[in-house]
Design a protein around this motif. Structure first.
Motif, PDB file in Angstrom:
ATOM      1  N   UNK A 199       0.843  -1.200   0.000  1.00 31.15           N
ATOM      2  CA  UNK A 199       0.000   0.000   0.000  1.00 31.15           C
ATOM      3  C   UNK A 199       0.875   1.245   0.000  1.00 31.15           C
ATOM      4  N   UNK A 200       0.462   2.225  -0.760  1.00 33.64           N
ATOM      5  CA  UNK A 200       1.082   3.547  -0.698  1.00 33.64           C
ATOM      6  C   UNK A 200       0.126   4.478   0.052  1.00 33.64           C
ATOM      7  N   UNK A 226       3.902  -1.152   4.015  1.00 30.22           N
ATOM      8  CA  UNK A 226       3.903   0.245   3.568  1.00 30.22           C
ATOM      9  C   UNK A 226       4.950   0.427   2.473  1.00 30.22           C
ATOM     10  N   UNK A 227       4.510   0.692   1.271  1.00 29.38           N
ATOM     11  CA  UNK A 227       5.443   0.926   0.164  1.00 29.38           C
ATOM     12  C   UNK A 227       6.091   2.294   0.301  1.00 29.38           C
ATOM     13  N   UNK A 280       3.801   8.147  -9.453  1.00 28.58           N
ATOM     14  CA  UNK A 280       5.189   8.563  -9.286  1.00 28.58           C
ATOM     15  C   UNK A 280       5.994   8.389 -10.562  1.00 28.58           C
ATOM     16  N   UNK A 281       5.488   7.607 -11.514  1.00 28.03           N
ATOM     17  CA  UNK A 281       6.204   7.380 -12.768  1.00 28.03           C
ATOM     18  C   UNK A 281       6.336   8.645 -13.601  1.00 28.03           C
ATOM     19  N   UNK A 307       1.312   2.335  -7.758  1.00 26.51           N
ATOM     20  CA  UNK A 307       0.264   2.724  -6.808  1.00 26.51           C
ATOM     21  C   UNK A 307       0.598   4.028  -6.102  1.00 26.51           C
ATOM     22  N   UNK A 308       1.882   4.392  -6.098  1.00 30.22           N
ATOM     23  CA  UNK A 308       2.304   5.601  -5.373  1.00 30.22           C
ATOM     24  C   UNK A 308       1.976   6.842  -6.187  1.00 30.22           C
ATOM     25  N   UNK A 309       1.224   7.789  -5.633  1.00 29.80           N
ATOM     26  CA  UNK A 309       0.956   9.042  -6.344  1.00 29.80           C
ATOM     27  C   UNK A 309       2.180   9.943  -6.317  1.00 29.80           C
ATOM     28  N   UNK A 310       2.209  10.915  -7.206  1.00 32.30           N
ATOM     29  CA  UNK A 310       3.328  11.858  -7.242  1.00 32.30           C
ATOM     30  C   UNK A 310       3.174  12.960  -6.202  1.00 32.30           C
ATOM     31  N   UNK A 311       1.947  13.181  -5.743  1.00 34.43           N
ATOM     32  CA  UNK A 311       1.674  14.294  -4.833  1.00 34.43           C
ATOM     33  C   UNK A 311       0.796  13.833  -3.674  1.00 34.43           C
TER      34      UNK A 311
END
Length: 607
Positions: free
Chosen positions: A161-162, A229-230, A386-387, A562-566
């Motif tokens: 999870x992010x 936790x990613x 995040x990409x 799954x990780x957002x940039x913001x």
């Protein structure tokens, strides 16, 4: 006497026919004698040939068309009686009322409002609205527990999870809330999911210990271990950074916040640009604070639009110091109404004026900031990941490095922007989260993260081997023989923006990967050799279509994408909080506020 005789005439009382006044037709009266004559045929004639007159006849007699049988005594009694609270229909209506309160940010006291009560009474007279106390103390907690249970069950099946987190302080009451929002990719649909886990009251000073303890407590409440936790995306405040260090979790600053700091440095670096912005700010404030001035400006705008124009005059945008893009929007609105503002200044006083040089500086400033504004909107979307960070920084660096004929007068600002981008994002490619996420995104596939990806893939391969008790090398060999799928590409006839037009060049500037185990290298080489998909296409849909071909890569993609940039999702959450905890509900407890915010964001996920 029947009202039907308004439409008929008799030659004599004993006549067995009647003449229609409308069509002059002769209609039999029925029966064999005067005693058995009736009006049935006469009424049917009106109904068949003269609907208008038939409706008038029914209205005159106060009759209604009846399509159902007469109600029984029991049915009539049930229709008049009130529904009990345990009645299925009553429970359904109560649930809909609570959903209305939650989803539309309505106060719980809406059930006491005369207008709302009148509406419900009209829609369902047999239903009795529950009290505010019942909704607050019984119905709301029950719905919260139902949704919480369903969400907890869903999260158990997610391996990584992010998170995003933020702190909000109310303007109308002494309440501070810290949020924790989870982001993950569904393993079945490969769709991006987002859910608010908790909005906890944050008591005392917002120091590193308080923040770390609050987030840890929220994770424990949901049974989420730190190993799951990613990454946690947080703002750039020092207390947040220190709290993440104390928790020993992977964390990154909000890319949008960093971008805002970059632009703020650029805007204040050149005196002429900051002066032009200050004068623009005064001009906009003048029209915001004076209705007379605004009316005069609107008259000029309509005059310049020409006769017959139906569009309303556009209004000037006031900037907010804490949001740089509001300054961009202010500049754009000023430039759009340049002619009207100049005409206004010729006849009326303004608190500041813009010279020809100022107008030119504003145009150049807007041109330089436009890619930043485009990027901010792009990374702030709900599907951003995040990409997108490494490609975005690369494009910004290239755009700011290019020398153009329009740089005259803003060279200092442009140079400062480039220096700020280089300084704040100098180590971005060495961050595993950004590098690997970019590499598994089929839109970019930046090969500079190849070493980090090989390490991550080997971890996944080992995990799969340990869990299954078998090697994944053989399936990988079979996958290597499969044909590469078609590239989605950019749709014919589509155009790219100035910001995104340089992606294709950058993606061709890197080497092929090397090293790693056979299964890892096989899948990665196949993936990297395929053409990139269009920038407007979804990387999540790509993996939904191709996860069977690249199982190891798909496992990494579901983790890193799954990780957002913001941390925008957490910030948007508190826009909801400010609508819930407002002047009318400034005595709402933190517990009730959390339930309402939680349900507002998560309820539709389980409907």
């Amino acid at each position: 006497m029947s009202a039907v005789w308004k439409y008929y005439l008799l030659d004599s009382p004993q006549s067995d026919t009647a003449k229609c006044n409308v069509c002059k037709a002769v209609v039999p009266r029925g029966g064999r004698s005067v005693a058995t004559y009736n009006t049935t045929n006469l009424i049917k004639h009106l109904q068949k040939h003269h609907p208008k007159e038939h409706d008038e006849f029914l209205a005159t007699k106060g009759l209604k068309a009846q399509t159902s049988r007469q109600e029984s005594l029991l049915q009539s009694f049930e229709r008049q009686g009130k529904l009990s609270p345990d009645n299925v229909k009553a429970k359904e209506i109560t649930e809909k009322v609570l959903n209305f309160i939650v989803l539309d940010d309505q106060p719980l006291s809406v059930v006491e409002n005369e207008g709302f009560r009148s509406l419900i009474e009209y829609l369902q007279p047999r239903y009795s609205l529950p009290s505010r106390r019942y909704l607050s103390e019984t119905a709301l907690p029950e719905l919260y527990n139902q949704v919480s249970t369903k969400l907890a069950d869903k999260l158990k099946a997610v391996p990584n999870l992010s998170f995003t987190t933020d702190i909000w302080t109310s303007d109308v009451c002494p309440m501070s809330l810290i949020s924790l929002t989870a982001h993950w990719i569904d393993r079945d649909t490969y769709g991006l999911c987002c859910a608010v886990l908790q909005v906890k009251k944050c008591r005392g000073s917002h120091n590193r210990a308080t923040i770390a303890a609050s987030i840890t407590e929220m994770l424990n409440h949901w049974g989420i271990s730190l190993a799951k936790v990613h990454v946690i995306i947080r703002d750039n405040a020092s207390n947040m950074k220190a709290a993440m260090q104390d928790m020993s979790v992977s964390n990154l600053g909000c890319f949008a916040h960093s971008l805002q700091l970059v632009v703020n440095e650029g805007l204040i670096s050149q005196r002429s640009v900051s002066d032009a912005l200050a004068n623009s700010r005064k001009i906009v404030a003048h029209f915001k604070h004076s209705q007379l001035a605004q009316s005069r400006l609107e008259d000029l705008q309509r005059e310049m639009q020409g006769a017959g124009t139906t569009t309303s005059p556009s209004r000037l945008v006031q900037d907010v110091q804490t949001r740089w893009n509001s300054s961009f929007y202010m500049i754009k609105s000023i430039l759009k109404e340049k002619r009207a503002l100049c005409a206004y200044a010729a006849d009326h006083n303004l608190p500041a004026t813009l010279s020809a040089n100022d107008w030119a500086l504003l145009e150049k400033t807007a041109a330089v900031l436009e890619p930043f504004e485009e990027l901010t909107r792009k990374i702030s979307s709900a599907t951003s990941s995040a990409a997108e960070v490494i490609p975005a920084v690369t494009i910004l660096q290239r755009l700011l490095t290019e020398n153009t004929s329009t740089d005259s007068g803003i060279k200092t600002m442009k140079s400062t922007l480039l220096q700020a981008v280089n300084r704040r994002f100098s180590d971005i490619e060495s961050q595993p989260l950004y590098a690997v996420a970019t590499l598994v995104d089929a839109r970019y596939k930046d090969r500079r993260g190849k070493a980090l990806l090989i390490q991550e893939l080997e971890k996944v391969e080992q995990t799969l081997t340990d869990e299954a008790g078998t090697t994944v090398a053989e399936p990988a060999k079979k996958i290597a023989c499969m044909e590469a799928g078609p590239s989605t590409g950019v749709p014919p006839g589509s155009t790219k923006s100035s910001f995104s037009s340089l992606y294709d060049k950058i993606l061709e500037e890197h080497d092929e990967p090397a090293g790693g185990t056979q299964a890892v290298v096989t899948q990665m080489q196949m993936f990297l050799k395929e053409p990139t998909i269009g920038e407007a296409d979804s990387p999540f849909q790509y993996w939904a279509n191709h996860h069977a071909r690249f199982p190891l890569l798909a496992a990494v993609a579901t983790k890193f994408l799954s990780a957002p940039a913001t941390s925008v999702e957490s910030e948007r959450l508190f826009s909801t909080a400010s609508n819930i905890v407002d002047e009318k509900r400034n005595r709402l407890t933190a517990e009730r506020a959390e339930m309402l915010i939680f349900l507002k964001k998560n309820l539709l996920m389980f409907k």
